[in-house]
Design a protein around this motif. Structure first.
Motif, PDB file in Angstrom:
ATOM      1  N   ALA A 150     -14.062   5.098   4.653  1.00 56.81           N
ATOM      2  CA  ALA A 150     -13.263   5.352   3.452  1.00 56.81           C
ATOM      3  C   ALA A 150     -14.145   5.777   2.294  1.00 56.81           C
ATOM      4  O   ALA A 150     -13.808   6.677   1.515  1.00 56.81           O
ATOM      5  CB  ALA A 150     -12.463   4.102   3.091  1.00 56.81           C
ATOM      6  N   LEU A 151     -15.292   5.118   2.174  1.00 56.41           N
ATOM      7  CA  LEU A 151     -16.232   5.470   1.110  1.00 56.41           C
ATOM      8  C   LEU A 151     -16.785   6.874   1.325  1.00 56.41           C
ATOM      9  O   LEU A 151     -16.885   7.674   0.382  1.00 56.41           O
ATOM     10  CB  LEU A 151     -17.366   4.443   1.076  1.00 56.41           C
ATOM     11  N   ALA A 196     -14.135   0.709   6.398  1.00 56.93           N
ATOM     12  CA  ALA A 196     -14.451   0.649   4.975  1.00 56.93           C
ATOM     13  C   ALA A 196     -15.517   1.666   4.597  1.00 56.93           C
ATOM     14  O   ALA A 196     -15.396   2.381   3.585  1.00 56.93           O
ATOM     15  CB  ALA A 196     -14.904  -0.764   4.607  1.00 56.93           C
ATOM     16  N   SER A 251      -0.418   4.332  -0.367  1.00 60.99           N
ATOM     17  CA  SER A 251      -1.368   5.440  -0.297  1.00 60.99           C
ATOM     18  C   SER A 251      -1.088   6.464   0.793  1.00 60.99           C
ATOM     19  O   SER A 251      -1.699   7.523   0.815  1.00 60.99           O
ATOM     20  CB  SER A 251      -2.790   4.896  -0.121  1.00 60.99           C
ATOM     21  N   ASP A 264       0.851  -1.183   0.000  1.00 58.40           N
ATOM     22  CA  ASP A 264       0.000   0.000   0.000  1.00 58.40           C
ATOM     23  C   ASP A 264       0.890   1.237   0.000  1.00 58.40           C
ATOM     24  O   ASP A 264       1.643   1.471   0.942  1.00 58.40           O
ATOM     25  CB  ASP A 264      -0.906  -0.013   1.238  1.00 58.40           C
ATOM     26  N   GLU A 296     -13.332  -2.075  -2.376  1.00 52.08           N
ATOM     27  CA  GLU A 296     -11.964  -1.613  -2.598  1.00 52.08           C
ATOM     28  C   GLU A 296     -11.198  -1.448  -1.291  1.00 52.08           C
ATOM     29  O   GLU A 296      -9.963  -1.425  -1.289  1.00 52.08           O
ATOM     30  CB  GLU A 296     -11.973  -0.288  -3.360  1.00 52.08           C
ATOM     31  N   ALA A 297     -11.897  -1.334  -0.176  1.00 50.84           N
ATOM     32  CA  ALA A 297     -11.234  -1.108   1.109  1.00 50.84           C
ATOM     33  C   ALA A 297     -10.298  -2.255   1.475  1.00 50.84           C
ATOM     34  O   ALA A 297      -9.274  -2.047   2.146  1.00 50.84           O
ATOM     35  CB  ALA A 297     -12.274  -0.910   2.206  1.00 50.84           C
ATOM     36  N   ILE A 353     -12.327   5.669  -1.736  1.00 55.31           N
ATOM     37  CA  ILE A 353     -12.638   4.522  -2.584  1.00 55.31           C
ATOM     38  C   ILE A 353     -13.973   4.782  -3.272  1.00 55.31           C
ATOM     39  O   ILE A 353     -14.780   5.591  -2.800  1.00 55.31           O
ATOM     40  CB  ILE A 353     -12.698   3.200  -1.786  1.00 55.31           C
ATOM     41  N   ASN A 354     -14.197   4.109  -4.384  1.00 51.84           N
ATOM     42  CA  ASN A 354     -15.446   4.269  -5.134  1.00 51.84           C
ATOM     43  C   ASN A 354     -16.440   3.161  -4.860  1.00 51.84           C
ATOM     44  O   ASN A 354     -17.633   3.296  -5.126  1.00 51.84           O
ATOM     45  CB  ASN A 354     -15.153   4.337  -6.640  1.00 51.84           C
ATOM     46  N   ASP A 355     -15.935   2.048  -4.336  1.00 54.50           N
ATOM     47  CA  ASP A 355     -16.761   0.892  -4.042  1.00 54.50           C
ATOM     48  C   ASP A 355     -16.308   0.304  -2.718  1.00 54.50           C
ATOM     49  O   ASP A 355     -15.097   0.240  -2.445  1.00 54.50           O
ATOM     50  CB  ASP A 355     -16.649  -0.151  -5.163  1.00 54.50           C
ATOM     51  N   ARG A 414      -6.929  -1.597   0.299  1.00 55.68           N
ATOM     52  CA  ARG A 414      -6.385  -0.306   0.749  1.00 55.68           C
ATOM     53  C   ARG A 414      -6.388  -0.317   2.278  1.00 55.68           C
ATOM     54  O   ARG A 414      -7.139   0.402   2.931  1.00 55.68           O
ATOM     55  CB  ARG A 414      -7.218   0.845   0.188  1.00 55.68           C
TER      56      ARG A 414
END
Length: 394
Positions: A254-255, A251, A101, A99, A265-266, A260-262, A269
């Motif tokens: 994060a959204l 998660a 990020s 990761d 994806e968490a 994240i977009n979905d 990440r």
């Protein structure tokens, strides 16, 4: 059966704050690993010993915890006014992946020492005795960090009497200044709110402060999770259901933060965002058996890293804590001993003890901004030489 000798790569094994990792000079990596991509990731994972289905990283340099499964790449800076570029990789343990990020605030403390020892600082800027200010460009987040590294007889001073809870032995104090630690676009609060209502399926609605300072962090109240805020690692990490619930909250946070977009994806990440829970100051016994008096701290904080409760506190999360504490109305500020006031310095209790971090926050043009966050850490070179990887990385 034909065999090939292992590949030998120059490296240093260093502790920075309450973390440790393998450090590389970019120019000393194999040519295929000098640029971002699959070849670099594959090499670094093999050096650390991941992926390891046993979760131990026995066949590598990793220590099988989020604090010890780390890599750092340092190079002469390409940014004007900086000495070195610093890139951090958080290596997953049981699965394949690195990761990139976010930053590691703890290992930042070792970057300045690495730069000095590897000749990456101009000689005229290195005093015989005193402090060398190493200007670091943190590549993961695009921010400037100033490390004030003590120097004695022209060499990095590592011994000293500075004690850091979470580290067994004292060392020389290194002062770190994180300049303009907010997200790249300057938005401390990605939703524009100091407190959000975070809807988490299966759990409900949780008040949360979502902040981008040092590292993207989700703060929730310990009481809303059924915790006191004084929990130690085993109380959380030995409870799979608790870890799963906390990961679900992370998660959905994060959204909500737009990282994240979905929701799925968490899982890939894990390094960002962090999840932390806060509580009012209270007395407790730390992981080392040390008594922490509630009158000596402003609040209690526990934070998770890579799916587990951290044994102390991440340096980047400490920046987030100080930044949120400095701004009235956040959940962090609300539980402090000085709730409703802007705190320029905050002392918080974590699982291994206490830590003091400062932040300068200002309300300008209708929004809060943090100009600088300051903390002290120590660092030490543990081993230098070469790491070796099997031919073909098998």
């Amino acid at each position: 059966m034909m065999t090939q000798p292992q590949q030998k790569i120059a490296a240093r094994y260093m502790r920075g704050g309450t973390s440790k990792g393998v450090f590389f000079n970019l120019d000393e990596l194999p040519a295929s690993a000098r640029s971002p991509g699959a070849a670099r990731d594959r090499l670094l994972m093999r050096i650390i010993g991941s992926p390891d289905p046993y979760g131990q990283q026995i066949d590598g340099m990793g220590g099988a915890t989020s604090s010890t499964s780390k890599t750092v790449i340092v190079a002469p800076s390409q940014q004007p006014g900086h000495d070195v570029d610093y890139l951090f990789g958080q290596v997953a343990i049981t699965r394949a992946g690195i990761d990139w990020s976010g930053n590691c605030g703890n290992l930042t403390a070792a970057v300045g020492a690495f730069a000095i020892d590897n000749g990456l600082i101009e000689p005229q800027r290195l005093p015989d005795n005193g402090f060398c200010e190493v200007r670091i460009w943190q590549q993961n987040i695009g921010k400037t960090i100033i490390a004030r590294v003590p120097v004695r007889n022209g060499q990095v001073q590592e011994s000293g009497d500075f004690e850091l809870d979470g580290v067994a032995f004292p060392g020389a104090e290194i002062r770190l200044e994180f300049l303009d630690p907010a997200d790249a676009d300057g938005d401390l609060f990605p939703t524009g709110q100091r407190v959000d209502e975070l809807q988490v399926p299966g759990i409900g609605c949780l008040p949360a402060t979502l902040i981008n300072a040092g590292i993207a962090t989700i703060f929730v109240n310990a009481s809303d999770l059924g915790y006191s805020g004084c929990e130690l690692q085993n109380e959380i990490n030995n409870d799979p259901q608790a870890l799963a619930r906390l990961e679900t909250i992370r998660a959905w946070g994060a959204l909500k933060m737009g990282l994240i977009n979905d929701i799925h994806e968490a899982a890939s990440r894990q390094h960002t965002p962090k999840l932390a829970f806060v509580a009012a100051p209270q007395s407790y016994t730390s992981a080392s058996g040390k008594h922490i008096d509630g009158s000596d701290i402003d609040l209690c904080v526990r934070a998770l890293s890579m799916g587990k409760l951290h044994h102390a506190m991440m340096g980047t999360a400490s920046v987030a804590i100080a930044s949120a504490a400095a701004i009235p109305g956040t959940l962090v500020n609300q539980v402090t001993a000085n709730a409703g006031q802007s705190c320029t310095s905050v002392t918080f209790g974590h699982a291994s003890g206490i830590l003091t971090v400062g932040a300068e926050a200002h309300h300008e043009q209708g929004r809060w901004q943090v100009k600088k966050a300051v903390m002290s850490r120590s660092a030490r070179l543990l081993m230098e030489g070469w790491v070796r990887v099997p031919a073909g990385y098998k």
